[in-house]
Design a protein around this motif. Structure first.
Motif, mmCIF file in Angstrom:
data_model
loop_
_atom_site.group_PDB
_atom_site.id
_atom_site.type_symbol
_atom_site.label_atom_id
_atom_site.label_comp_id
_atom_site.label_asym_id
_atom_site.label_seq_id
_atom_site.Cartn_x
_atom_site.Cartn_y
_atom_site.Cartn_z
ATOM 1 N N ARG A 122 -50.265 30.724 46.503
ATOM 2 C CA ARG A 122 -49.803 30.289 47.623
ATOM 3 C C ARG A 122 -48.252 30.469 47.810
ATOM 4 O O ARG A 122 -47.589 30.822 48.723
ATOM 5 C CB ARG A 122 -49.965 28.685 47.675
ATOM 6 C CG ARG A 122 -49.539 28.083 48.757
ATOM 7 C CD ARG A 122 -50.036 26.557 48.685
ATOM 8 N NE ARG A 122 -49.519 25.770 49.918
ATOM 9 C CZ ARG A 122 -49.474 24.600 50.134
ATOM 10 N NH1 ARG A 122 -50.445 23.813 49.227
ATOM 11 N NH2 ARG A 122 -49.100 23.992 51.112
ATOM 12 N N THR A 123 -47.588 30.295 46.484
ATOM 13 C CA THR A 123 -45.988 30.580 46.468
ATOM 14 C C THR A 123 -45.710 32.008 46.726
ATOM 15 O O THR A 123 -44.934 32.324 47.473
ATOM 16 C CB THR A 123 -45.689 30.038 45.073
ATOM 17 O OG1 THR A 123 -45.910 28.818 44.884
ATOM 18 C CG2 THR A 123 -44.133 30.220 45.167
ATOM 19 N N VAL A 124 -46.442 32.949 46.290
ATOM 20 C CA VAL A 124 -46.379 34.503 46.570
ATOM 21 C C VAL A 124 -46.283 34.597 47.814
ATOM 22 O O VAL A 124 -45.584 35.245 48.574
ATOM 23 C CB VAL A 124 -47.464 35.024 45.764
ATOM 24 C CG1 VAL A 124 -47.343 36.688 46.141
ATOM 25 C CG2 VAL A 124 -47.032 35.198 44.323
ATOM 26 N N ARG A 125 -47.439 34.069 48.711
ATOM 27 C CA ARG A 125 -47.494 34.500 50.118
ATOM 28 C C ARG A 125 -46.494 33.855 50.996
ATOM 29 O O ARG A 125 -45.908 34.309 51.972
ATOM 30 C CB ARG A 125 -48.771 33.857 50.777
ATOM 31 C CG ARG A 125 -50.144 34.558 49.889
ATOM 32 C CD ARG A 125 -51.443 34.075 50.656
ATOM 33 N NE ARG A 125 -52.416 35.183 50.187
ATOM 34 C CZ ARG A 125 -53.490 34.646 49.759
ATOM 35 N NH1 ARG A 125 -53.755 33.354 49.345
ATOM 36 N NH2 ARG A 125 -54.429 35.821 49.423
ATOM 37 N N ARG A 126 -45.970 32.382 50.402
ATOM 38 C CA ARG A 126 -44.478 31.932 50.790
ATOM 39 C C ARG A 126 -43.516 32.854 50.838
ATOM 40 O O ARG A 126 -42.772 33.141 51.811
ATOM 41 C CB ARG A 126 -44.621 30.699 50.481
ATOM 42 C CG ARG A 126 -43.488 29.796 51.332
ATOM 43 C CD ARG A 126 -43.619 28.430 50.815
ATOM 44 N NE ARG A 126 -43.375 28.150 49.659
ATOM 45 C CZ ARG A 126 -44.160 27.699 48.747
ATOM 46 N NH1 ARG A 126 -45.464 27.049 49.069
ATOM 47 N NH2 ARG A 126 -43.996 27.333 47.499
ATOM 48 N N ASP A 127 -43.525 33.333 49.735
ATOM 49 C CA ASP A 127 -42.272 34.276 49.301
ATOM 50 C C ASP A 127 -42.459 35.419 50.246
ATOM 51 O O ASP A 127 -41.451 36.135 50.656
ATOM 52 C CB ASP A 127 -42.100 34.626 47.911
ATOM 53 C CG ASP A 127 -41.586 33.400 47.087
ATOM 54 O OD1 ASP A 127 -41.151 32.394 47.651
ATOM 55 O OD2 ASP A 127 -41.745 33.440 45.711
ATOM 56 N N ILE A 128 -43.512 36.072 50.336
ATOM 57 C CA ILE A 128 -43.685 37.389 51.285
ATOM 58 C C ILE A 128 -43.221 36.908 52.604
ATOM 59 O O ILE A 128 -42.568 37.741 53.373
ATOM 60 C CB ILE A 128 -45.065 37.704 51.299
ATOM 61 C CG1 ILE A 128 -45.557 38.468 49.752
ATOM 62 C CG2 ILE A 128 -45.391 38.617 52.148
ATOM 63 C CD1 ILE A 128 -46.868 38.857 49.527
ATOM 64 N N MET A 141 -33.614 25.879 45.299
ATOM 65 C CA MET A 141 -33.262 26.986 46.152
ATOM 66 C C MET A 141 -32.711 28.162 45.159
ATOM 67 O O MET A 141 -33.342 29.215 45.601
ATOM 68 C CB MET A 141 -32.187 26.473 47.147
ATOM 69 C CG MET A 141 -31.697 27.654 47.975
ATOM 70 S SD MET A 141 -33.346 28.247 49.166
ATOM 71 C CE MET A 141 -33.435 26.866 50.237
ATOM 72 N N ALA A 142 -31.979 28.019 44.300
ATOM 73 C CA ALA A 142 -31.477 29.100 43.593
ATOM 74 C C ALA A 142 -32.683 29.558 42.739
ATOM 75 O O ALA A 142 -32.890 30.970 42.674
ATOM 76 C CB ALA A 142 -30.595 28.547 42.390
ATOM 77 N N ALA A 143 -33.783 28.862 42.137
ATOM 78 C CA ALA A 143 -34.973 29.486 41.551
ATOM 79 C C ALA A 143 -35.735 30.256 42.686
ATOM 80 O O ALA A 143 -36.314 31.194 42.273
ATOM 81 C CB ALA A 143 -35.658 28.462 41.070
ATOM 82 N N THR A 144 -35.858 29.424 43.985
ATOM 83 C CA THR A 144 -36.741 30.222 44.918
ATOM 84 C C THR A 144 -35.970 31.711 45.289
ATOM 85 O O THR A 144 -36.750 32.747 45.539
ATOM 86 C CB THR A 144 -36.792 29.299 46.108
ATOM 87 O OG1 THR A 144 -37.352 28.136 45.924
ATOM 88 C CG2 THR A 144 -37.757 30.226 47.313
ATOM 89 N N SER A 145 -34.878 31.465 45.296
ATOM 90 C CA SER A 145 -34.005 32.899 45.749
ATOM 91 C C SER A 145 -34.081 33.874 44.571
ATOM 92 O O SER A 145 -34.454 35.149 44.905
ATOM 93 C CB SER A 145 -32.506 32.697 46.060
ATOM 94 O OG SER A 145 -32.492 31.823 47.063
ATOM 95 N N ALA A 146 -34.308 33.711 43.546
ATOM 96 C CA ALA A 146 -34.295 34.441 42.311
ATOM 97 C C ALA A 146 -35.677 34.957 42.467
ATOM 98 O O ALA A 146 -35.950 36.099 42.065
ATOM 99 C CB ALA A 146 -34.009 33.826 41.079
ATOM 100 N N ARG A 147 -36.771 34.224 42.324
ATOM 101 C CA ARG A 147 -37.970 34.867 42.600
ATOM 102 C C ARG A 147 -38.518 35.647 43.577
ATOM 103 O O ARG A 147 -38.936 36.611 43.502
ATOM 104 C CB ARG A 147 -38.919 33.549 42.683
ATOM 105 C CG ARG A 147 -40.411 33.602 42.334
ATOM 106 C CD ARG A 147 -41.198 32.534 42.491
ATOM 107 N NE ARG A 147 -41.217 31.807 43.849
ATOM 108 C CZ ARG A 147 -40.652 30.807 44.235
ATOM 109 N NH1 ARG A 147 -40.203 30.154 43.348
ATOM 110 N NH2 ARG A 147 -40.696 30.090 45.517
#
Length: 321
Positions: free
Chosen positions: A35-41, A1-7
């Motif tokens: 795919r990860t970029v679209r999920r973060d958007i 989760m921390a890595a996801t939040s930082a990204r």
């Protein structure tokens, strides 16, 4: 989760530059998959940030016009860039040293410990090499006044001091500020002279705002940087070298102005020739600089420079022999 939040935070900071980027470009910058970029958007949208999808050629994703970023969103690379900029800006702008120091201290206090360590690793001290002759620091208020007139598209009245001249009152259409070869230039249209000018900012004294609007014109070459780089008459003065000389080159003034070292003067003679005045720490140094243009030289002055060229020719002949 921390890595996801930082990204996700880094993605938000990338959108903060105002560019439209494709999912592939964003994935490359983040070092992740499309795919990860679209999920973060989608995550940013759920948090209330307006991320627009732009279709067609040149399309991609961008921050919506009404979106607002948090007060400070810095990743480690941005923190380092900001810290270096705050340390170096007093070398080019006067009257801003204390404010820059306070801003740097505030930035350090707001950073996480890890980012602060990265930023503090870049402690900058200024130095000058033999070939660098930057302009004196410019008054920050002058930059503020001229920059405000550019943004508002308002005429600006200034006093401009040429090399060894008295100040001249001018009314200008200010278009762009350019920093090139350690000097600040204003690209402006001179209404009285009906011509474009590249003007040294350290020689400008701005008057009170005019509040008079103007319509932007097309800048020569379509680019303010290209215009400054190729403008022979940009207010440069001959630097205070131990040795100074000049010669006429069989090249157009715009070509020589583009590659002449800082602290030199280029004067147009004809459409295909110009005169270059420059300096160096030795006469062979000037001779070597002249030879880099790979053009015929005439009217070489003074005698010491001609002698240096003779000496270099003799050494080259011996070396080739």
């Amino acid at each position: 989760m921390a890595a996801t939040s930082a990204r996700t935070l880094k993605l938000l900071s990338i959108f903060g530059i105002g560019a439209t980027l494709t999912a592939e470009q964003l994935a490359t910058r983040l070092g992740t998959s499309v795919r990860t970029v679209r999920r973060d958007i989608d995550t940013l949208r759920e948090l209330g940030y307006e991320i627009e999808a732009v279709r067609g050629t040149g399309g991609g994703y961008r921050l919506g016009p009404d979106a607002r970023l948090p007060p400070v969103v810095f990743d480690e690379e941005q923190a380092v860039a900001t810290a270096v900029a705050l340390q170096t800006v007093p070398a080019v702008l006067s009257g801003i040293r204390e404010n820059a120091a306070r801003a740097l201290a505030t930035l350090h206090q707001a950073m996480p410990a890890r980012s602060r360590l990265h930023a503090e690793a870049f402690t900058v001290s200024s130095a000058r090499n033999y070939w660098e002759f930057p302009a004196p620091p410019i008054d920050a208020e002058t930059v503020r006044a001229v920059g405000s007139a550019i943004n508002r598209r308002h005429l600006v009245r200034v006093d401009y001091t040429g090399d060894g001249e008295r100040p001249v009152a001018l009314t200008l259409e200010p278009h762009d500020l350019v920093v090139w070869a350690a000097r600040w230039y204003l690209v402006a249209f001179d209404l009285k002279g009906s011509r474009w000018r590249a003007m040294r900012m350290d020689r400008i004294q701005a008057h009170a705002p005019t509040h008079t609007p103007f319509d932007r014109r097309d800048i020569p070459h379509g680019d303010p940087v290209a215009f400054v780089m190729t403008a022979p008459d940009r207010g440069d003065a001959l630097a205070d070298w131990p040795c100074r000389g000049s010669a006429t080159l069989a090249l157009p003034a715009a070509t020589v102005a583009r590659y002449a070292p800082g602290g030199s003067i280029v004067t147009s003679v004809t459409e295909t020739t110009c005169r270059l005045a420059l300096g160096a720490w030795s006469w062979p140094g000037i001779a070597g600089l002249l030879l880099t243009f790979d053009a015929d030289l005439t009217d070489i002055e003074p005698a010491e420079l001609r002698q240096a060229l003779h000496s270099l020719r003799a050494r080259i002949v011996r070396g080739l022999g």
